[in-house]
Write a protein that holds these residues in place. Sequence first.
Motif, PDB file in Angstrom:
ATOM      1  N   GLU A 120       0.824  -1.206   0.000  1.00 50.61           N
ATOM      2  CA  GLU A 120       0.000   0.000   0.000  1.00 50.61           C
ATOM      3  C   GLU A 120       0.860   1.259   0.000  1.00 50.61           C
ATOM      4  N   ALA A 121       1.974   1.246   0.733  1.00 47.59           N
ATOM      5  CA  ALA A 121       2.854   2.409   0.764  1.00 47.59           C
ATOM      6  C   ALA A 121       3.454   2.674  -0.613  1.00 47.59           C
ATOM      7  N   THR A 122       3.842   1.607  -1.306  1.00 48.69           N
ATOM      8  CA  THR A 122       4.399   1.761  -2.652  1.00 48.69           C
ATOM      9  C   THR A 122       3.350   2.280  -3.615  1.00 48.69           C
ATOM     10  N   ARG A 123       2.151   1.758  -3.507  1.00 47.35           N
ATOM     11  CA  ARG A 123       1.066   2.165  -4.404  1.00 47.35           C
ATOM     12  C   ARG A 123       0.775   3.659  -4.279  1.00 47.35           C
ATOM     13  N   ILE A 124       0.923   4.201  -3.074  1.00 49.35           N
ATOM     14  CA  ILE A 124       0.608   5.608  -2.840  1.00 49.35           C
ATOM     15  C   ILE A 124       1.618   6.534  -3.507  1.00 49.35           C
ATOM     16  N   VAL A 125       2.894   6.120  -3.558  1.00 47.43           N
ATOM     17  CA  VAL A 125       3.940   7.064  -3.980  1.00 47.43           C
ATOM     18  C   VAL A 125       4.352   6.919  -5.440  1.00 47.43           C
ATOM     19  N   VAL A 126       3.729   5.989  -6.187  1.00 49.98           N
ATOM     20  CA  VAL A 126       4.099   5.839  -7.597  1.00 49.98           C
ATOM     21  C   VAL A 126       2.958   6.327  -8.483  1.00 49.98           C
ATOM     22  N   ASP A 127       3.269   6.543  -9.762  1.00 50.43           N
ATOM     23  CA  ASP A 127       2.247   7.027 -10.678  1.00 50.43           C
ATOM     24  C   ASP A 127       1.320   5.886 -11.108  1.00 50.43           C
ATOM     25  N   GLU A 128       0.331   6.231 -11.926  1.00 49.24           N
ATOM     26  CA  GLU A 128      -0.722   5.271 -12.265  1.00 49.24           C
ATOM     27  C   GLU A 128      -0.188   4.078 -13.046  1.00 49.24           C
ATOM     28  N   ASP A 129       0.747   4.302 -13.964  1.00 44.69           N
ATOM     29  CA  ASP A 129       1.314   3.194 -14.734  1.00 44.69           C
ATOM     30  C   ASP A 129       2.047   2.215 -13.826  1.00 44.69           C
ATOM     31  N   LYS A 130       2.837   2.759 -12.888  1.00 40.52           N
ATOM     32  CA  LYS A 130       3.579   1.884 -11.977  1.00 40.52           C
ATOM     33  C   LYS A 130       2.656   1.196 -10.983  1.00 40.52           C
ATOM     34  N   GLN A 131       1.542   1.823 -10.664  1.00 37.01           N
ATOM     35  CA  GLN A 131       0.556   1.142  -9.826  1.00 37.01           C
ATOM     36  C   GLN A 131       0.055  -0.119 -10.521  1.00 37.01           C
ATOM     37  N   GLN A 132      -0.165  -0.028 -11.825  1.00 38.13           N
ATOM     38  CA  GLN A 132      -0.612  -1.198 -12.573  1.00 38.13           C
ATOM     39  C   GLN A 132       0.483  -2.257 -12.620  1.00 38.13           C
ATOM     40  N   THR A 133       1.741  -1.803 -12.778  1.00 39.12           N
ATOM     41  CA  THR A 133       2.871  -2.741 -12.758  1.00 39.12           C
ATOM     42  C   THR A 133       2.955  -3.451 -11.413  1.00 39.12           C
ATOM     43  N   LEU A 134       2.778  -2.690 -10.343  1.00 37.33           N
ATOM     44  CA  LEU A 134       2.800  -3.273  -8.999  1.00 37.33           C
ATOM     45  C   LEU A 134       1.707  -4.321  -8.846  1.00 37.33           C
ATOM     46  N   LYS A 135       0.515  -4.009  -9.313  1.00 36.92           N
ATOM     47  CA  LYS A 135      -0.597  -4.963  -9.220  1.00 36.92           C
ATOM     48  C   LYS A 135      -0.321  -6.210 -10.047  1.00 36.92           C
ATOM     49  N   ASP A 136       0.227  -6.026 -11.253  1.00 36.57           N
ATOM     50  CA  ASP A 136       0.547  -7.180 -12.100  1.00 36.57           C
ATOM     51  C   ASP A 136       1.581  -8.076 -11.429  1.00 36.57           C
ATOM     52  N   ASN A 137       2.608  -7.457 -10.837  1.00 38.53           N
ATOM     53  CA  ASN A 137       3.630  -8.238 -10.128  1.00 38.53           C
ATOM     54  C   ASN A 137       3.004  -9.025  -8.984  1.00 38.53           C
ATOM     55  N   TRP A 138       2.123  -8.360  -8.244  1.00 33.55           N
ATOM     56  CA  TRP A 138       1.467  -9.007  -7.110  1.00 33.55           C
ATOM     57  C   TRP A 138       0.629 -10.203  -7.580  1.00 33.55           C
ATOM     58  N   ASP A 139      -0.094 -10.032  -8.660  1.00 33.95           N
ATOM     59  CA  ASP A 139      -0.963 -11.101  -9.154  1.00 33.95           C
ATOM     60  C   ASP A 139      -0.166 -12.237  -9.790  1.00 33.95           C
ATOM     61  N   TYR A 193       3.430 -13.051  -9.506  1.00 30.07           N
ATOM     62  CA  TYR A 193       4.611 -13.672  -8.900  1.00 30.07           C
ATOM     63  C   TYR A 193       4.420 -13.910  -7.405  1.00 30.07           C
ATOM     64  N   PRO A 194       4.228 -15.160  -6.982  1.00 27.04           N
ATOM     65  CA  PRO A 194       4.101 -15.460  -5.545  1.00 27.04           C
ATOM     66  C   PRO A 194       5.333 -15.018  -4.747  1.00 27.04           C
ATOM     67  N   THR A 246       9.924  -3.227 -12.115  1.00 26.11           N
ATOM     68  CA  THR A 246       9.887  -4.147 -13.253  1.00 26.11           C
ATOM     69  C   THR A 246      10.467  -5.489 -12.829  1.00 26.11           C
ATOM     70  N   ILE A 247       9.626  -6.513 -12.774  1.00 30.28           N
ATOM     71  CA  ILE A 247      10.030  -7.860 -12.378  1.00 30.28           C
ATOM     72  C   ILE A 247       9.985  -8.756 -13.616  1.00 30.28           C
ATOM     73  N   THR A 248      11.079  -9.462 -13.879  1.00 30.38           N
ATOM     74  CA  THR A 248      11.128 -10.371 -15.021  1.00 30.38           C
ATOM     75  C   THR A 248      11.781 -11.675 -14.589  1.00 30.38           C
ATOM     76  N   PRO A 249      11.338 -12.795 -15.168  1.00 29.06           N
ATOM     77  CA  PRO A 249      12.037 -14.076 -14.915  1.00 29.06           C
ATOM     78  C   PRO A 249      13.463 -14.006 -15.442  1.00 29.06           C
ATOM     79  N   ILE A 250      14.413 -14.522 -14.675  1.00 29.33           N
ATOM     80  CA  ILE A 250      15.813 -14.476 -15.079  1.00 29.33           C
ATOM     81  C   ILE A 250      16.043 -15.245 -16.372  1.00 29.33           C
ATOM     82  N   ALA A 251      15.387 -16.395 -16.530  1.00 31.97           N
ATOM     83  CA  ALA A 251      15.559 -17.197 -17.749  1.00 31.97           C
ATOM     84  C   ALA A 251      15.106 -16.409 -18.971  1.00 31.97           C
ATOM     85  N   ALA A 252      13.957 -15.736 -18.827  1.00 35.93           N
ATOM     86  CA  ALA A 252      13.445 -14.962 -19.945  1.00 35.93           C
ATOM     87  C   ALA A 252      14.360 -13.804 -20.297  1.00 35.93           C
ATOM     88  N   THR A 253      14.951 -13.187 -19.249  1.00 30.80           N
ATOM     89  CA  THR A 253      15.894 -12.095 -19.483  1.00 30.80           C
ATOM     90  C   THR A 253      17.125 -12.562 -20.212  1.00 30.80           C
TER      91      THR A 253
END
Length: 229
Positions: A122-141, A143-144, A218-225
């Motif tokens: 929640e703290a991260t979501r508050i301080v980033v812009d809307e695009d990064k909020q979506q990135t944060l949500k995608d990462n949460w959904d 990557y366990p 930005t979170i990416t799988p190491i193999a894919a990178t």
Amino acid sequence: MAQSPIAQRPARSGGGLSRVLLVHVIVPLALFYGLRWLGVNQFLALLTGAVIPAAGMVRGLVTERRIGGLQLFMLAAMGLTVAMSLVTGSPRLLLIRNGWGMAAIGVWMLCTLLSRRPFLYEATRIVVDEDKQQTLKDNWDRYPAFRRMLWICSAFWGVACLIDSTVRVVLAMTLPVDLVPVLDDVLLGVTLLAILAFQRFFGRAYLRRNGLRSRGLTITPIAATGQAA
């Protein structure tokens, strides 16, 4: 430690942090040592410094028109400490008010571990812009390991604040009164540096152990990178 629409939060976060530092750190410290230099006794100098953060909290509650449990707890603890110090005339009771505040924050952070998302999300979501909020949500959904990392780091934040609180009380009750206010602020800096260092180095190492690479949000799988390279 006020937001409006999400899109405006990042632009205002720096100003909000500056106001917090000014109201809760710089002004009380300057008032205390300024009044002590003028010959005011320790109790009155500390009491004057305590009024500024309390007034700032009340103003924030009135401005936002929203009262949370954490703010109420901190105001109640501060009010009780000031009332007890007025009865006893002890400056040391005024000094421990910061310890109560850190304890309240630490307990609140640990309580968020029982909610759907921990404090750090929640703290991260508050301080980033809307695009990064979506990135944060995608990462949460997606990557366990990212979710577990945020839970662990949030727990570390809470425990660190409780340790900080304990140290503040020990300092307030054992060291010379005139020395404690500046050591309180030094301790705050040490605590924040320890928390941020843990979050940075543990977080990245934990994600790597789970096959992920982090560059900011930005979170990416190491193999894919590796394949992309």
